[in-house]
Design a protein around this motif. Sequence first.
Motif, PDB file in Angstrom:
ATOM      1  N   ASN A 145      -8.352 -13.717   5.353  1.00  0.00           N
ATOM      2  CA  ASN A 145      -7.928 -12.862   6.462  1.00  0.00           C
ATOM      3  C   ASN A 145      -7.733 -11.437   5.968  1.00  0.00           C
ATOM      4  OD1 ASN A 145      -7.570 -15.004   8.456  1.00  0.00           O
ATOM      5  ND2 ASN A 145      -5.849 -15.645   7.183  1.00  0.00           N
ATOM      6  N   VAL A 146      -8.052 -10.493   6.835  1.00  0.00           N
ATOM      7  CA  VAL A 146      -7.890  -9.077   6.495  1.00  0.00           C
ATOM      8  C   VAL A 146      -7.087  -8.409   7.598  1.00  0.00           C
ATOM      9  CG1 VAL A 146      -9.097  -6.896   6.115  1.00  0.00           C
ATOM     10  CG2 VAL A 146     -10.073  -9.015   5.243  1.00  0.00           C
ATOM     11  N   PHE A 147      -6.098  -7.633   7.206  1.00  0.00           N
ATOM     12  CA  PHE A 147      -5.315  -6.829   8.140  1.00  0.00           C
ATOM     13  C   PHE A 147      -5.749  -5.389   7.945  1.00  0.00           C
ATOM     14  CE2 PHE A 147      -1.584  -4.138   8.929  1.00  0.00           C
ATOM     15  CZ  PHE A 147      -1.309  -4.488  10.239  1.00  0.00           C
ATOM     16  N   LYS A 148      -6.191  -4.751   9.007  1.00  0.00           N
ATOM     17  CA  LYS A 148      -6.648  -3.374   8.919  1.00  0.00           C
ATOM     18  C   LYS A 148      -5.588  -2.454   9.519  1.00  0.00           C
ATOM     19  CE  LYS A 148     -10.463  -0.344  10.193  1.00  0.00           C
ATOM     20  NZ  LYS A 148     -11.747  -0.251  10.882  1.00  0.00           N
ATOM     21  N   ALA A 149      -5.097  -1.521   8.716  1.00  0.00           N
ATOM     22  CA  ALA A 149      -4.121  -0.544   9.176  1.00  0.00           C
ATOM     23  C   ALA A 149      -4.725   0.846   9.012  1.00  0.00           C
ATOM     24  CB  ALA A 149      -2.830  -0.662   8.384  1.00  0.00           C
ATOM     25  N   GLU A 150      -4.662   1.627  10.073  1.00  0.00           N
ATOM     26  CA  GLU A 150      -5.230   2.983  10.016  1.00  0.00           C
ATOM     27  C   GLU A 150      -4.181   3.983  10.450  1.00  0.00           C
ATOM     28  OE1 GLU A 150      -9.614   3.230  11.027  1.00  0.00           O
ATOM     29  OE2 GLU A 150      -8.873   1.741  12.452  1.00  0.00           O
ATOM     30  N   ILE A 171      -9.000  -7.242  -1.708  1.00  0.00           N
ATOM     31  CA  ILE A 171      -9.939  -8.180  -1.090  1.00  0.00           C
ATOM     32  C   ILE A 171     -10.858  -8.701  -2.185  1.00  0.00           C
ATOM     33  CG2 ILE A 171     -11.855  -8.388   0.531  1.00  0.00           C
ATOM     34  CD1 ILE A 171     -10.468  -6.218   2.212  1.00  0.00           C
ATOM     35  N   THR A 185     -10.575 -14.150  -0.279  1.00  0.00           N
ATOM     36  CA  THR A 185      -9.887 -13.582   0.875  1.00  0.00           C
ATOM     37  C   THR A 185     -10.373 -14.252   2.153  1.00  0.00           C
ATOM     38  OG1 THR A 185      -9.688 -11.444  -0.234  1.00  0.00           O
ATOM     39  CG2 THR A 185      -9.448 -11.453   2.157  1.00  0.00           C
ATOM     40  N   TRP A 208       0.838  -1.198   0.000  1.00  0.00           N
ATOM     41  CA  TRP A 208       0.000   0.000   0.000  1.00  0.00           C
ATOM     42  C   TRP A 208       0.869   1.242   0.000  1.00  0.00           C
ATOM     43  CZ3 TRP A 208      -2.741   1.795   5.079  1.00  0.00           C
ATOM     44  CH2 TRP A 208      -3.631   2.829   4.821  1.00  0.00           C
TER      45      TRP A 208
END
Length: 68
Positions: free
Chosen positions: A63-68, A57, A61, A45
Amino acid sequence: MIPLRFTPLGMTGTQKLKKYFIDHKIPNHTRADTPVLLSHGNIIWVVGHQIDDAFKIDATTRNVFKAE
């Protein structure tokens, strides 16, 4: 060192990060401060701009990794 190439979402080929910044008119002074999220040495990203197509996604998919 940040990898030089990634595949912007929706593209089939790779693009140099520098060319991406130029094409999207991101100013030089902003480029050096733009965070780039990596996984195993690959661009995931360009924060605030674009994800790599390989990390989108989709229906497979799990698993999801959320980065903020």
